[in-house]
Enzyme design. Structure first.
Site, PDB file in Angstrom:
ATOM      1  N   LYS A 202       1.141  -1.268  -0.196  1.00 60.60           N
ATOM      2  CA  LYS A 202       0.439  -0.032  -0.199  1.00 60.60           C
ATOM      3  C   LYS A 202       0.735   1.255  -0.097  1.00 60.60           C
ATOM      4  O   LYS A 202       1.548   1.474   0.934  1.00 60.60           O
ATOM      5  CB  LYS A 202      -0.836   0.330   1.343  1.00 60.60           C
ATOM      6  CG  LYS A 202      -1.940   1.275   1.420  1.00 60.60           C
ATOM      7  CD  LYS A 202      -2.809   0.948   2.263  1.00 60.60           C
ATOM      8  CE  LYS A 202      -3.320   2.685   1.967  1.00 60.60           C
ATOM      9  NZ  LYS A 202      -4.694   2.609   3.587  1.00 60.60           N
ATOM     10  N   ARG A 212     -10.646  10.444   1.457  1.00 61.34           N
ATOM     11  CA  ARG A 212     -11.051  11.269   2.897  1.00 61.34           C
ATOM     12  C   ARG A 212     -12.273  12.593   2.871  1.00 61.34           C
ATOM     13  O   ARG A 212     -12.667  12.205   4.024  1.00 61.34           O
ATOM     14  CB  ARG A 212      -9.471  11.589   2.887  1.00 61.34           C
ATOM     15  CG  ARG A 212      -8.162  11.403   2.544  1.00 61.34           C
ATOM     16  CD  ARG A 212      -7.288  12.456   3.825  1.00 61.34           C
ATOM     17  NE  ARG A 212      -5.718  12.148   3.023  1.00 61.34           N
ATOM     18  CZ  ARG A 212      -5.578  10.432   3.305  1.00 61.34           C
ATOM     19  NH1 ARG A 212      -5.713   9.563   3.764  1.00 61.34           N
ATOM     20  NH2 ARG A 212      -4.341  10.273   1.935  1.00 61.34           N
ATOM     21  N   LYS A 231       1.097   9.945   5.259  1.00 60.12           N
ATOM     22  CA  LYS A 231       1.121   8.835   5.768  1.00 60.12           C
ATOM     23  C   LYS A 231       2.598   8.165   5.285  1.00 60.12           C
ATOM     24  O   LYS A 231       2.051   7.201   5.291  1.00 60.12           O
ATOM     25  CB  LYS A 231       0.227   8.002   5.881  1.00 60.12           C
ATOM     26  CG  LYS A 231      -1.376   8.968   6.254  1.00 60.12           C
ATOM     27  CD  LYS A 231      -3.032   7.448   5.806  1.00 60.12           C
ATOM     28  CE  LYS A 231      -3.656   8.382   6.464  1.00 60.12           C
ATOM     29  NZ  LYS A 231      -4.864   7.783   6.300  1.00 60.12           N
ATOM     30  N   GLU A 247       7.421  -6.888   1.568  1.00 57.46           N
ATOM     31  CA  GLU A 247       5.877  -6.928   1.959  1.00 57.46           C
ATOM     32  C   GLU A 247       5.361  -7.493   1.707  1.00 57.46           C
ATOM     33  O   GLU A 247       4.872  -8.620   3.320  1.00 57.46           O
ATOM     34  CB  GLU A 247       5.331  -5.251   1.550  1.00 57.46           C
ATOM     35  CG  GLU A 247       5.561  -3.885   2.368  1.00 57.46           C
ATOM     36  CD  GLU A 247       5.620  -3.965   3.266  1.00 57.46           C
ATOM     37  OE1 GLU A 247       4.785  -4.607   4.518  1.00 57.46           O
ATOM     38  OE2 GLU A 247       5.470  -2.582   4.036  1.00 57.46           O
ATOM     39  N   LYS A 262      -2.203  -1.572  -3.569  1.00 53.36           N
ATOM     40  CA  LYS A 262      -3.237  -0.254  -3.838  1.00 53.36           C
ATOM     41  C   LYS A 262      -2.336   0.786  -3.765  1.00 53.36           C
ATOM     42  O   LYS A 262      -1.532   0.937  -2.399  1.00 53.36           O
ATOM     43  CB  LYS A 262      -3.827  -0.453  -2.313  1.00 53.36           C
ATOM     44  CG  LYS A 262      -4.983   1.153  -1.981  1.00 53.36           C
ATOM     45  CD  LYS A 262      -5.485   1.490  -0.901  1.00 53.36           C
ATOM     46  CE  LYS A 262      -6.436   2.057  -0.292  1.00 53.36           C
ATOM     47  NZ  LYS A 262      -6.293   2.439   1.282  1.00 53.36           N
ATOM     48  N   SER A 288     -10.551   5.839  -4.730  1.00 55.88           N
ATOM     49  CA  SER A 288     -11.102   6.942  -4.500  1.00 55.88           C
ATOM     50  C   SER A 288     -10.626   7.853  -5.686  1.00 55.88           C
ATOM     51  O   SER A 288     -11.742   8.205  -6.612  1.00 55.88           O
ATOM     52  CB  SER A 288     -11.297   7.304  -3.819  1.00 55.88           C
ATOM     53  OG  SER A 288     -10.415   7.505  -2.815  1.00 55.88           O
ATOM     54  N   TYR A 327     -15.474   1.350  -6.336  1.00 54.35           N
ATOM     55  CA  TYR A 327     -16.701   1.826  -5.821  1.00 54.35           C
ATOM     56  C   TYR A 327     -18.079   1.493  -7.543  1.00 54.35           C
ATOM     57  O   TYR A 327     -18.709   1.380  -7.386  1.00 54.35           O
ATOM     58  CB  TYR A 327     -16.681   3.369  -5.826  1.00 54.35           C
ATOM     59  CG  TYR A 327     -14.915   3.742  -4.494  1.00 54.35           C
ATOM     60  CD1 TYR A 327     -15.537   3.397  -4.074  1.00 54.35           C
ATOM     61  CD2 TYR A 327     -14.199   2.945  -4.989  1.00 54.35           C
ATOM     62  CE1 TYR A 327     -15.479   3.908  -2.370  1.00 54.35           C
ATOM     63  CE2 TYR A 327     -13.334   3.437  -3.338  1.00 54.35           C
ATOM     64  CZ  TYR A 327     -13.971   3.557  -2.427  1.00 54.35           C
ATOM     65  OH  TYR A 327     -13.037   4.078  -1.138  1.00 54.35           O
TER      66      TYR A 327
HETATM   67  C1  PBG Z   1      -7.719   3.558   5.801  1.00 49.36           C
HETATM   68  C2  PBG Z   1      -8.109   3.489   4.524  1.00 49.36           C
HETATM   69  C3  PBG Z   1      -7.769   4.054   3.115  1.00 49.36           C
HETATM   70  C4  PBG Z   1      -8.354   3.102   1.939  1.00 49.36           C
HETATM   71  C5  PBG Z   1      -8.672   2.536   2.468  1.00 49.36           C
HETATM   72  N1  PBG Z   1      -8.511   2.783   3.434  1.00 49.36           N
HETATM   73  C6  PBG Z   1      -6.579   5.828   2.736  1.00 49.36           C
HETATM   74  C7  PBG Z   1      -5.414   5.984   3.584  1.00 49.36           C
HETATM   75  O1  PBG Z   1      -4.836   4.477   4.017  1.00 49.36           O
HETATM   76  O2  PBG Z   1      -4.953   6.612   3.213  1.00 49.36           O
HETATM   77  C8  PBG Z   1      -7.915   4.635   1.020  1.00 49.36           C
HETATM   78  C9  PBG Z   1      -9.604   4.001  -0.289  1.00 49.36           C
HETATM   79  C10 PBG Z   1      -9.726   5.039  -1.366  1.00 49.36           C
HETATM   80  O3  PBG Z   1      -9.271   5.634  -1.795  1.00 49.36           O
HETATM   81  O4  PBG Z   1     -10.983   4.583  -2.178  1.00 49.36           O
HETATM   82  N2  PBG Z   1      -6.394   3.268   6.072  1.00 49.36           N
END
Ligand code: PBG
Length: 338
Positions: A202, A212, A231, A247, A262, A288, A327
């Site tokens: 990730k 968010r 992050k 990982e 991701k 998203s 989605y």
């Molecule tokens: C949280 C999480 C995130 C997403 C899924 N779980 C955001 C992030 O890590 O900042 C993103 C999902 C998306 O953007 O559709 N840990």
């Protein structure tokens, strides 16, 4: 002067196998079906549906509507739903303690969906960000998300989710050792059938922006030293690929049943590398921001919406993914004739 031949003899004409739909279908190398889709869904505590501005066509669903959506998933042939909670800002705190609430939104949504459609798998995010006022995935100390203390809380959160009926735990926090801690705790609690799909590779990504807004975590942190605005100390550097394989290897060794890459489309090379290197189901999350890009361009008339959706999802299958968290799941399933 004679014309140069198009290709060596016997003439190689690649277009021969593209001349009609029937032959294109006959030689097609990968197919997308509703079984490849995991429906990414946002739920909220109130009534009705609340549109997410940056994600046209997506609304936060009430628990009641989520239960109805689970039935819809069943009839569309969508195997599973990944549920994400939008928590009222006033209820959040620095520790994210609402993440552990056995009577909270996530538990209620899981129970309602499993009651409505027990044949549909439910997947829960294991991370604190929907519940913390700073928007980080773990416990902050002096501006650092502390690893081991966060893992302890995540284990409690995950056990609560599993006891509510969640089938697949999806740790998305990127703390070290969390898969092993989850697997050990599940065994100790007699929950050995609960699956883990780890967000193994990730990346710290700009493409999570609309999420968010969807879950109401607002602008991440304050950007100050005490509260970083990104992050990057726990999610991966987008420049790296070998690290992704390390990982994944670790999460497998710790007991993950499936892994995820991701974001999705900007990281298809990582999907392919993981698929080729490991023998376990590898999923991709079309996040998203990827959703928002397609929809924004389509709304401007710059892209054909339906074709772009199916092409983007098909690309994950071509890269070797076992499935896609998206989605678009219900729309795509309908387009696929479900
Ligand atoms: C949280 C999480 C995130 C997403 C899924 N779980 C955001 C992030 O890590 O900042 C993103 C999902 C998306 O953007 O559709 N840990």
């Amino acid at each position: 002067m004679t014309k140069a031949p198009l290709a060596p003899f016997p003439a190689l004409r690649m277009r021969r196998l593209r001349q009609a739909d029937w032959i294109r279908r006959m030689v097609r190398e990968t197919v997308l079906t509703p079984s490849d889709l995991i429906w990414s869904m946002v739920v909220h505590e109130g009534e009705g549906q609340i549109p997410v501005g940056s994600m046209p066509g997506i609304s936060r669903l009430s628990v009641k509507d989520a239960a109805a959506a689970a039935k819809e998933a069943r009839s569309l042939g969508i195997p599973a739903i990944a549920v994400f909670p939008h928590i009222d800002g006033a209820k959040k705190d620095a520790s994210g303690k609402l993440a552990l609430d056995p009577n909270g939104l996530v538990a209620n949504a899981v129970k309602a969906m499993k009651d409505a459609a027990p044949e549909v798998g439910i997947m829960c995010d294991v991370a604190l960000d929907p519940f913390t006022d700073h928007g980080h995935d773990g416990v902050l100390e002096d501006g650092r998300v502390v690893n081991d203390a966060t893992v302890e809380v995540l284990v409690q959160q995950a056990l609560m989710q599993a006891k509510a009926g969640c089938d697949i735990l999806a740790p998305s926090d990127m703390m070290d050792g969390r898969c092993g801690a989850l697997r050990t705790a599940l065994e100790a609690e007699g929950l050995q059938d609960v699956m883990i799909m780890s967000y193994a590779a990730k990346y710290a990504s700009a493409f999570y922006g609309p999420y968010r807004e969807a879950i109401g975590s607002g602008k991440l942190g304050t950007g100050s030293v005490d509260n970083p605005g990104d992050k990057k100390t726990y999610q991966m550097d987008s420049a790296n690929h070998a690290e992704a394989l390390r990982e994944v290897a670790l999460d497998i060794a710790e007991g993950a049943d499936m892994v995820m890459v991701k974001p999705g489309m900007p990281y298809l090379d990582i999907v392919r590398q993981v698929v080729d290197a490991f023998s376990l189901p590898t999923f991709a999350f079309q996040v998203s921001g990827e959703y928002a890009m397609i929809m924004a361009a389509a709304q401007n008339g710059w892209l054909d919406e339906e074709r772009s959706i199916l092409e983007s999802l098909g690309a994950f299958k071509r890269a070797g993914a076992a499935g896609i968290i998206t989605y678009f799941a219900p729309r795509a399933a309908r387009m696929l004739g479900a």
